[in-house]
Structure formats: structure tokens, C-alpha cells
Write a protein that holds these residues in place. Structure first.
Motif, mmCIF file in Angstrom:
data_model
loop_
_atom_site.group_PDB
_atom_site.id
_atom_site.type_symbol
_atom_site.label_atom_id
_atom_site.label_comp_id
_atom_site.label_asym_id
_atom_site.label_seq_id
_atom_site.Cartn_x
_atom_site.Cartn_y
_atom_site.Cartn_z
ATOM 1 N N LEU A 14 0.810 -1.202 -0.114
ATOM 2 C CA LEU A 14 -0.058 -0.034 0.048
ATOM 3 C C LEU A 14 0.712 1.407 -0.064
ATOM 4 C CD1 LEU A 14 -2.331 -1.303 2.756
ATOM 5 C CD2 LEU A 14 -2.888 -1.338 0.330
ATOM 6 N N ALA A 15 0.216 2.243 -0.733
ATOM 7 C CA ALA A 15 0.914 3.464 -0.258
ATOM 8 C C ALA A 15 0.369 4.299 0.489
ATOM 9 C CB ALA A 15 0.519 4.451 -1.801
ATOM 10 N N MET A 16 1.229 5.346 1.242
ATOM 11 C CA MET A 16 0.719 6.096 2.215
ATOM 12 C C MET A 16 -0.531 6.736 2.100
ATOM 13 S SD MET A 16 3.065 5.524 4.738
ATOM 14 C CE MET A 16 2.519 6.738 5.852
ATOM 15 N N ASN A 17 -0.747 6.916 0.950
ATOM 16 C CA ASN A 17 -2.221 7.821 0.654
ATOM 17 C C ASN A 17 -3.281 6.546 0.867
ATOM 18 O OD1 ASN A 17 -1.968 5.999 -1.787
ATOM 19 N ND2 ASN A 17 -2.341 7.972 -3.134
ATOM 20 N N SER A 54 1.353 -4.131 4.019
ATOM 21 C CA SER A 54 2.956 -3.629 3.691
ATOM 22 C C SER A 54 2.935 -2.286 3.084
ATOM 23 C CB SER A 54 3.813 -4.800 2.663
ATOM 24 O OG SER A 54 5.152 -4.139 2.502
ATOM 25 N N ILE A 55 3.826 -1.466 3.830
ATOM 26 C CA ILE A 55 3.948 -0.142 2.913
ATOM 27 C C ILE A 55 5.517 -0.127 2.818
ATOM 28 C CG2 ILE A 55 3.688 2.206 3.753
ATOM 29 C CD1 ILE A 55 1.146 2.055 5.220
ATOM 30 N N SER A 56 5.774 0.468 1.823
ATOM 31 C CA SER A 56 6.853 0.706 1.442
ATOM 32 C C SER A 56 7.908 1.554 2.240
ATOM 33 C CB SER A 56 7.242 0.977 -0.002
ATOM 34 O OG SER A 56 8.639 1.130 -0.579
ATOM 35 N N GLY A 57 8.930 1.052 2.984
ATOM 36 C CA GLY A 57 9.801 1.679 3.659
ATOM 37 C C GLY A 57 9.548 1.737 5.299
ATOM 38 N N MET A 58 8.319 0.937 5.578
ATOM 39 C CA MET A 58 7.782 1.036 6.829
ATOM 40 C C MET A 58 7.750 -0.560 7.414
ATOM 41 S SD MET A 58 4.227 2.138 8.442
ATOM 42 C CE MET A 58 4.317 3.709 8.198
ATOM 43 N N LEU A 63 4.182 -0.163 11.438
ATOM 44 C CA LEU A 63 2.799 -0.384 10.906
ATOM 45 C C LEU A 63 1.900 -0.639 12.092
ATOM 46 C CD1 LEU A 63 0.975 -0.434 8.473
ATOM 47 C CD2 LEU A 63 1.356 -2.548 8.349
ATOM 48 N N LYS A 64 2.329 -1.776 12.832
ATOM 49 C CA LYS A 64 1.171 -2.022 14.001
ATOM 50 C C LYS A 64 0.993 -0.961 14.878
ATOM 51 C CE LYS A 64 3.493 -5.918 14.215
ATOM 52 N NZ LYS A 64 3.639 -7.435 14.593
ATOM 53 N N TRP A 65 2.303 -0.556 15.305
ATOM 54 C CA TRP A 65 2.366 0.722 16.211
ATOM 55 C C TRP A 65 1.559 1.795 15.756
ATOM 56 C CZ3 TRP A 65 4.899 5.787 16.099
ATOM 57 C CH2 TRP A 65 4.816 6.269 17.111
ATOM 58 N N LYS A 66 1.393 2.114 14.495
ATOM 59 C CA LYS A 66 1.022 3.379 14.149
ATOM 60 C C LYS A 66 -0.871 2.980 13.899
ATOM 61 C CE LYS A 66 4.121 6.111 11.896
ATOM 62 N NZ LYS A 66 4.144 7.315 12.489
ATOM 63 N N LEU A 67 -1.045 1.783 13.476
ATOM 64 C CA LEU A 67 -2.537 1.502 13.306
ATOM 65 C C LEU A 67 -3.089 1.054 14.837
ATOM 66 C CD1 LEU A 67 -2.292 -0.683 9.978
ATOM 67 C CD2 LEU A 67 -3.431 1.682 10.369
ATOM 68 N N SER A 68 -2.468 0.515 15.688
ATOM 69 C CA SER A 68 -3.094 0.006 16.911
ATOM 70 C C SER A 68 -3.995 0.918 17.534
ATOM 71 C CB SER A 68 -1.953 -0.474 17.799
ATOM 72 O OG SER A 68 -1.182 0.573 18.390
#
Length: 84
Positions: A14-17, A54-58, A63-68
Motif C-alpha cells: 500500500l501507498a501512504m495515501n 505492507s507499506i514501502s519503507g515501513m 505499521l502495527k504501532w501506528k495502526l493499533s
């Protein structure tokens, strides 16, 4: 059985957008902290969902920390917000 079990062998790049879509997906399976909810089950479902993303560069951890926080609502979200 998890709602994502049919995607177990796929990773969605996925892209950040795509953030609004990711947040909506996480919010669709919230944890409220009620007595009848199992926090371990919620975490396992959350981990499974994130493992398909999956987000490129992350990293997966980031990813889990930001979405939790988006998977928590009501008193559990208040507790989390005060704890970090």
C-alpha cells in the motif's frame, strides 16, 4: 476463523495515501475492553490483519504501532492515550 484467513498468503502493498482505508479496516474490528471481550483474541486478529499489509519503507512493527490506536475505542483508547 478470522475474516482475513483467505488472504493468509497474500501481502497487500500500500501507498501512504491508503491510510484512510487502513484506518477504516482497523476500526471495523475494535476492542472496547468489555468483560465479554478477550484482549488476546483482539491482538491475534490485529496481528493477522497487519501481517497481510505492507507499506514501502515501513517495518511491520511500525505499521502495527501506528495502526493499533485505531483499533481501540472508549475507555481502552483513553487508557492507551494516557499510557503512551
Amino acid at each position: 476463523m478470522s475474516s482475513l484467513s483467505h488472504h493468509q498468503n497474500q501481502t497487500f502493498h500500500l501507498a501512504m495515501n491508503s491510510a484512510p482505508g487502513l484506518i477504516a479496516m482497523v476500526r471495523a474490528q475494535p476492542f472496547l475492553g468489555h468483560d465479554n471481550e478477550n484482549p488476546c483474541h483482539h491482538l491475534l486478529e490485529f496481528e493477522e490483519m497487519c501481517s497481510c499489509l505492507s507499506i514501502s519503507g515501513m517495518t511491520q512493527e511500525t505499521l502495527k504501532w501506528k495502526l493499533s490506536p485505531f483499533s481501540l475505542i472508549e475507555k481502552v483508547k483513553q487508557w492507551y492515550t494516557l499510557s503512551i
